[in-house]
Design a protein around this motif. Structure first.
Motif, short mmCIF file in Angstrom:
data_model
loop_
_atom_site.label_atom_id
_atom_site.label_comp_id
_atom_site.label_asym_id
_atom_site.label_seq_id
_atom_site.Cartn_x
_atom_site.Cartn_y
_atom_site.Cartn_z
N THR A 71 0.85 -1.24 0.08
CA THR A 71 0.11 -0.07 0.16
C THR A 71 0.93 1.20 0.09
OG1 THR A 71 -0.02 0.03 2.37
CG2 THR A 71 -1.78 -0.96 1.31
N GLY A 72 2.24 1.07 0.04
CA GLY A 72 2.97 2.31 -0.07
C GLY A 72 2.80 3.17 1.26
N ALA A 73 2.64 2.63 2.36
CA ALA A 73 2.44 3.51 3.70
C ALA A 73 3.61 4.10 3.90
CB ALA A 73 1.89 2.66 4.76
N ARG A 74 3.56 5.48 4.39
CA ARG A 74 4.55 6.13 4.83
C ARG A 74 5.19 5.49 6.17
NH1 ARG A 74 4.19 9.05 9.43
NH2 ARG A 74 2.14 9.88 9.97
N ARG A 75 6.58 5.84 6.38
CA ARG A 75 6.90 5.42 7.64
C ARG A 75 6.78 6.50 8.74
NH1 ARG A 75 11.90 2.21 7.45
NH2 ARG A 75 12.59 3.80 9.11
N PRO A 76 6.49 5.79 10.14
CA PRO A 76 6.34 6.82 11.08
C PRO A 76 7.46 7.65 11.24
CG PRO A 76 5.86 4.54 11.68
CD PRO A 76 6.60 4.54 10.45
N ARG A 77 7.13 8.90 12.20
CA ARG A 77 8.33 10.09 12.07
C ARG A 77 8.29 10.43 13.72
NH1 ARG A 77 5.53 11.96 7.26
NH2 ARG A 77 3.90 12.98 8.75
N GLY A 78 9.33 10.63 14.04
CA GLY A 78 9.68 11.31 15.47
C GLY A 78 8.87 10.41 16.52
N GLY A 79 7.99 11.22 17.39
CA GLY A 79 7.39 10.83 18.37
C GLY A 79 6.25 9.44 18.24
N GLU A 80 6.01 9.54 16.98
CA GLU A 80 5.02 8.32 16.51
C GLU A 80 5.66 7.10 17.06
OE1 GLU A 80 3.24 10.93 12.72
OE2 GLU A 80 4.46 9.27 12.64
N TRP A 81 6.90 6.85 16.63
CA TRP A 81 7.47 5.72 17.09
C TRP A 81 7.40 5.39 18.49
CZ3 TRP A 81 8.92 2.39 13.28
CH2 TRP A 81 9.30 2.96 12.05
N TRP A 82 7.62 6.18 19.42
CA TRP A 82 7.28 6.08 20.82
C TRP A 82 5.79 5.54 21.04
CZ3 TRP A 82 11.39 5.06 23.83
CH2 TRP A 82 12.54 5.75 23.39
N LEU A 83 4.92 6.57 20.53
CA LEU A 83 3.50 5.68 20.57
C LEU A 83 3.08 4.41 20.30
CD1 LEU A 83 1.40 9.32 19.81
CD2 LEU A 83 1.53 7.94 22.03
N LEU A 84 3.93 4.18 18.92
CA LEU A 84 3.75 2.73 18.23
C LEU A 84 4.37 1.65 19.54
CD1 LEU A 84 4.91 3.48 14.69
CD2 LEU A 84 2.35 2.42 15.42
N ALA A 85 5.48 2.07 20.00
CA ALA A 85 6.24 1.08 21.00
C ALA A 85 5.13 0.95 22.30
CB ALA A 85 7.46 1.61 21.43
N PHE A 86 4.53 2.16 22.72
CA PHE A 86 3.61 1.74 24.02
C PHE A 86 2.26 1.07 23.52
CE2 PHE A 86 0.45 3.29 26.74
CZ PHE A 86 0.99 3.19 27.93
N THR A 87 1.79 1.27 22.33
CA THR A 87 0.84 0.58 21.65
C THR A 87 1.02 -0.99 21.88
OG1 THR A 87 -0.05 2.70 20.66
CG2 THR A 87 -1.14 0.45 20.04
N ALA A 88 2.15 -1.19 21.42
CA ALA A 88 2.76 -2.68 21.41
C ALA A 88 2.85 -3.19 22.50
CB ALA A 88 4.06 -2.74 20.53
N GLY A 89 3.27 -2.53 23.38
CA GLY A 89 3.53 -3.13 24.97
C GLY A 89 2.01 -3.23 25.43
N GLY A 90 1.11 -2.78 24.80
CA GLY A 90 -0.49 -3.24 25.59
C GLY A 90 -1.03 -4.28 24.67
N VAL A 91 -1.14 -4.00 23.40
CA VAL A 91 -1.90 -4.98 22.66
C VAL A 91 -1.22 -5.93 21.94
CG1 VAL A 91 -3.37 -3.09 22.09
CG2 VAL A 91 -1.56 -3.53 20.44
N VAL A 92 0.03 -5.93 21.72
CA VAL A 92 0.77 -7.25 21.35
C VAL A 92 1.35 -8.13 22.19
CG1 VAL A 92 3.07 -7.86 19.81
CG2 VAL A 92 1.42 -5.79 19.22
N PHE A 93 1.97 -7.34 23.52
CA PHE A 93 2.49 -8.24 24.56
C PHE A 93 1.69 -8.24 25.79
CE2 PHE A 93 5.95 -6.26 22.04
CZ PHE A 93 6.65 -7.51 21.91
N GLY A 94 1.27 -7.27 26.15
CA GLY A 94 0.50 -7.09 27.37
C GLY A 94 -0.96 -8.14 27.55
N TRP A 95 -1.74 -7.65 26.61
CA TRP A 95 -3.11 -8.39 26.48
C TRP A 95 -2.94 -9.87 26.02
CZ3 TRP A 95 -7.96 -8.64 27.73
CH2 TRP A 95 -8.93 -9.43 26.75
N PRO A 96 -2.22 -10.04 24.91
CA PRO A 96 -2.21 -11.72 24.61
C PRO A 96 -1.69 -12.50 25.74
CG PRO A 96 -1.70 -10.13 22.52
CD PRO A 96 -1.49 -9.39 24.01
N LEU A 97 -0.61 -12.04 26.11
CA LEU A 97 0.28 -12.87 26.94
C LEU A 97 -0.59 -13.28 28.32
CD1 LEU A 97 2.74 -14.61 27.91
CD2 LEU A 97 3.97 -12.48 28.42
#
Length: 301
Positions: A71-97
């Motif tokens: 889909t040619g999605a743009r790469r995240p920029r700046g502080g977006e990476w930190w929000l992505l990492a925080f989101t991952a902590g919750g929905v990729v690691f925390g909830w499933p595990l």
């Protein structure tokens, strides 16, 4: 990670949005039963809950990588990476595990009631993060919802609250926090891109952990069916249907169908897992649903 669109929609879009939203809720409702099917119980263990959690994210992450490239999605920029990492902590690691570990010890019907406060917990965390001022009635509903799930857990537990109940409440907090941070990202990129970037960012962790926790002994075929489901639908396709439904039908309207999720989880667990659904459990679930429904309608300033 629902967004908060309030744009007007046509009647056709509203109908499509509700149907897609309902499809997403049905997919998510199957998550707890399928997670238990994949991991088994303490008495009859199947796949390691850690493998189910990390493996499903790894599979969905590879699919997400392909989707973002196509889909040619743009790469995240700046502080977006930190929000992505925080989101991952919750929905990729925390909830499933945490939820995966919990359903080793309690059945999916039990877990569905406890996790029924997820929409209200998300609203509470959103209010705190955004420094909003919910009404006293909102806080009353939040406390009532917590009291109901704790009361239910104590009633179902042989000697009161069990470790699994703490794991489930922790999973709810993780998912709620991840939803809120994901919602902030959905204002600068599409919601589909948010979940895909979250999964891709997690790949350097999920892939090695999935390999490390892979099964060393054969498991029953149904366990792999459960794993395939949570990998493809719970972790990926369900989000696409859910977010597209929110965008088409409007978040305030479509998000209301989420209160059906605990009931659907319980009803689906009966034929899939052979679990028993008693009258008192239904009473508690109905009470939680009512509190969540009322709480979501209270003013937040």
């Amino acid at each position: 990670m629902p967004g908060f669109s309030t744009s007007t929609t046509t009647s056709s879009d509203a109908t499509r949005g509700l149907l897609l939203g309902l499809a997403g809720v049905v997919m998510f409702a199957l998550s707890l039963p399928m997670t238990r099917l994949a991991g088994g119980s303490v008495a009859a263990p199947q796949l390691d809950p850690a493998f189910v959690a990390f493996g499903r994210a790894a599979v969905a992450g590879v699919l997400s990588l392909a989707y973002l490239a196509l889909t040619g999605a743009r790469r995240p920029r700046g502080g977006e990476w930190w929000l992505l990492a925080f989101t991952a902590g919750g929905v990729v690691f925390g909830w499933p595990l945490l939820s995966g570990l919990a359903v080793r010890y309690v059945d999916a019907v039990h877990a569905a009631v406890i996790s029924g406060v997820l929409p209200l917990a998300t609203a509470v965390i959103a209010a705190l993060v955004l420094r909003q001022r919910p009404s006293p009635a909102f806080w009353a509903c939040a406390l009532a919802g917590l009291a109901l799930v704790v009361g239910f857990a104590a009633w179902r537990g042989a000697g009161g609250l069990e470790m699994a109940d703490g794991l489930l409440l922790g999973a709810v907090v993780c998912a709620s926090a991840g939803y809120v941070s994901g919602a902030r990202l959905s204002s600068v990129m599409t919601a589909e891109q948010v979940i895909c970037w979250v999964l891709v960012l997690s790949l350097p962790i999920t892939v090695p952990l999935a390999v490390m926790t892979r099964p060393a002994a054969p498991v029953v075929p149904s366990a792999w069916v459960g794993f395939a489901y949570v990998s493809l639908f719970s972790m990926w396709i369900g989000f696409f249907a859910w977010y597209r439904g929110l965008a088409l039908g409007g978040t305030l309207r479509v998000s209301q169908v989420q209160v059906l999720q605990p009931f659907l989880s319980m009803l689906l667990a009966v034929p899939l897992l052979g679990e028993r659904l008693d009258a008192m459990t239904l009473v508690f679930a109905a009470a939680v649903l009512a509190v969540v429904w009322v709480g979501k309608r209270q003013p937040v300033h």
